[in-house]
Design a protein around this motif. Structure first.
Motif, PDB file in Angstrom:
ATOM      1  N   TYR A  48      -6.096   1.369   5.516  1.00  0.00           N
ATOM      2  CA  TYR A  48      -4.630   1.439   5.059  1.00  0.00           C
ATOM      3  C   TYR A  48      -3.905   1.009   6.322  1.00  0.00           C
ATOM      4  CZ  TYR A  48      -0.320   3.918   4.403  1.00  0.00           C
ATOM      5  OH  TYR A  48       0.944   4.469   4.117  1.00  0.00           O
ATOM      6  N   PRO A  92       0.659  -1.445   0.153  1.00  0.00           N
ATOM      7  CA  PRO A  92      -0.200  -0.065  -0.061  1.00  0.00           C
ATOM      8  C   PRO A  92       1.073   1.083   0.062  1.00  0.00           C
ATOM      9  CG  PRO A  92       0.242  -0.926   2.139  1.00  0.00           C
ATOM     10  CD  PRO A  92       0.476  -1.914   1.279  1.00  0.00           C
ATOM     11  N   ARG A  93       2.151   1.218   0.254  1.00  0.00           N
ATOM     12  CA  ARG A  93       2.969   2.350   0.519  1.00  0.00           C
ATOM     13  C   ARG A  93       3.638   2.535  -1.017  1.00  0.00           C
ATOM     14  NH1 ARG A  93       6.010   2.439   6.042  1.00  0.00           N
ATOM     15  NH2 ARG A  93       6.213   0.166   5.637  1.00  0.00           N
ATOM     16  N   ALA A 149      -3.939  -2.721   6.199  1.00  0.00           N
ATOM     17  CA  ALA A 149      -3.156  -3.321   5.078  1.00  0.00           C
ATOM     18  C   ALA A 149      -1.487  -3.430   5.503  1.00  0.00           C
ATOM     19  CB  ALA A 149      -3.346  -2.436   3.658  1.00  0.00           C
ATOM     20  N   ASP A 179       2.706   7.534   7.136  1.00  0.00           N
ATOM     21  CA  ASP A 179       1.503   6.544   7.774  1.00  0.00           C
ATOM     22  C   ASP A 179       1.195   7.240   9.033  1.00  0.00           C
ATOM     23  OD1 ASP A 179       2.679   4.702   5.988  1.00  0.00           O
ATOM     24  OD2 ASP A 179       4.194   3.866   7.347  1.00  0.00           O
ATOM     25  N   THR A 227       3.726   5.995  -2.750  1.00  0.00           N
ATOM     26  CA  THR A 227       4.197   7.319  -1.932  1.00  0.00           C
ATOM     27  C   THR A 227       5.624   7.389  -2.077  1.00  0.00           C
ATOM     28  OG1 THR A 227       4.639   5.944   0.309  1.00  0.00           O
ATOM     29  CG2 THR A 227       2.358   6.863  -0.258  1.00  0.00           C
ATOM     30  N   ALA A 255     -10.964   4.724   4.967  1.00  0.00           N
ATOM     31  CA  ALA A 255      -9.720   4.548   4.126  1.00  0.00           C
ATOM     32  C   ALA A 255      -8.451   4.512   4.969  1.00  0.00           C
ATOM     33  CB  ALA A 255      -9.836   5.266   2.972  1.00  0.00           C
ATOM     34  N   ASP A 256      -8.515   5.621   5.736  1.00  0.00           N
ATOM     35  CA  ASP A 256      -7.150   5.366   6.514  1.00  0.00           C
ATOM     36  C   ASP A 256      -6.765   4.314   7.419  1.00  0.00           C
ATOM     37  OD1 ASP A 256      -6.149   7.758   5.358  1.00  0.00           O
ATOM     38  OD2 ASP A 256      -7.555   8.962   6.627  1.00  0.00           O
ATOM     39  N   ARG A 280      -1.630   9.872   7.838  1.00  0.00           N
ATOM     40  CA  ARG A 280      -2.806   9.065   7.633  1.00  0.00           C
ATOM     41  C   ARG A 280      -3.551   8.708   8.677  1.00  0.00           C
ATOM     42  NH1 ARG A 280      -3.224   5.677   1.919  1.00  0.00           N
ATOM     43  NH2 ARG A 280      -5.342   6.163   2.730  1.00  0.00           N
TER      44      ARG A 280
END
Length: 306
Positions: A254, A168-169, A257, A184, A172, A250-251, A187
């Motif tokens: 995240y 997921p990163r 994940a 992170d 970024t 969503a965060d 978020r």
């Protein structure tokens, strides 16, 4: 008539152990260069080798020895005389360093006191000019300490931070490892605000609308103050609703994940009461509503008041 084959019954002699070290062998066996050896032989032949034999040569040698002794004696005397001077200069330098350090500490203490006084004045100004909503203004600006129900969210690096791969990163620009990054935590905090948190703090650092979460190497900074993992995030709000809303955001997904992909350790729990300190520093700014558009002025210039 054919020649008999050569006799191979006797093995050739074994090579010398130092056959591969010919240069070292030559140096060891002939330590003195041949030119020096010839010059030494000529001096011995004409009687010029050894100690001087004439009176003039002996006097010259004696004078040279006396001169060398005088030079050595003078050098030792100067060193003995200069030693106390050097020690005194060193002591004076140490005293100056200690004095300047004490002065710097005193100035830093004055700065801290002035900063504390400015913060108190800013908090009182917010409460005084906030009108009927002075308490809400002080709460939202982080000017006062708060306590109430909320949640406790702990984020920590993975035990093994050498993992890699897509995740997921990936978009970024950060390395996909088990180490928690500043992005992170950004978020996580934004997800808590959007989920209904009324006040947020990380490792005791109160966050405001102007707080910055950045990175300095592998360290995470909150308002230029370094944090050490694990990162404990306290948020004031309705504990159950806030926790459920964050998990579904969503965060929150995240963060889940990151846990599944990189073993970043996370835990979230509801708290009956959490206490958040006031923000250490405040930046007071004012805002005014933009004037109505009259067809000229702000609309024409593209500028307004904020």
């Amino acid at each position: 008539m054919s020649q008999p084959p050569p006799d191979r019954s006797s093995a050739p002699p074994p090579p010398r152990p130092d056959a591969s070290m010919s240069l070292l062998t030559t140096v060891m066996e002939h330590s003195l260069d041949e030119g020096y050896a010839e010059a030494s032989a000529r001096r011995e032949a004409d009687g010029s080798a050894g100690m001087p034999r004439t009176l003039k040569s002996k006097l010259g040698l004696a004078a040279g020895l006396v001169l060398a002794a005088v030079v050595v004696t003078l050098g030792a005397a100067e060193a003995q005389v200069a030693a106390p001077v050097v020690a005194k200069e060193r002591e004076e330098l140490i005293n100056r360093v200690n004095a300047e350090t004490s002065a710097a500490d005193a100035l830093q203490a004055d700065v801290d006191e002035l900063r504390k006084d400015v913060g108190e004045r800013q908090r009182k100004a917010l409460e005084r000019h906030g009108g009927d909503q002075g308490g809400l203004v002080a709460l939202l600006s982080g000017a006062t300490a708060v306590e109430g129900p909320g949640i406790k969210l702990v984020v920590d690096d993975a035990k093994d931070t050498d993992q890699g791969g897509g995740g997921p990163r990936e978009s970024t620009g950060f390395a996909d490892t088990g180490r928690v990054r500043d992005r992170d935590m950004q978020r996580v905090v934004n997800g808590l605000w959007q989920s209904g948190a009324e006040a947020v703090a990380i490792n005791g650092q109160r966050l405001t609308a102007l707080s910055a979460i950045r990175a300095a190497g592998d360290a995470i900074l909150v308002d230029n103050r370094p944090l050490v993992p694990p990162y404990t995030v306290l948020a004031v709000g309705d504990g159950k609703k806030l926790a459920d809303a964050f998990r579904a955001s969503a965060d929150g997904l995240y963060l889940q994940a990151l846990h599944e992909s990189f073993d970043i350790r996370t835990s979230i729990s509801e708290q009956e009461k959490v206490r958040l300190p006031a923000a250490p520093t405040l930046i007071v700014r004012t805002a005014e509503p933009q004037a109505a558009d009259t067809g000229s002025g702000a609309a024409d210039t593209g500028k307004g008041t904020s």
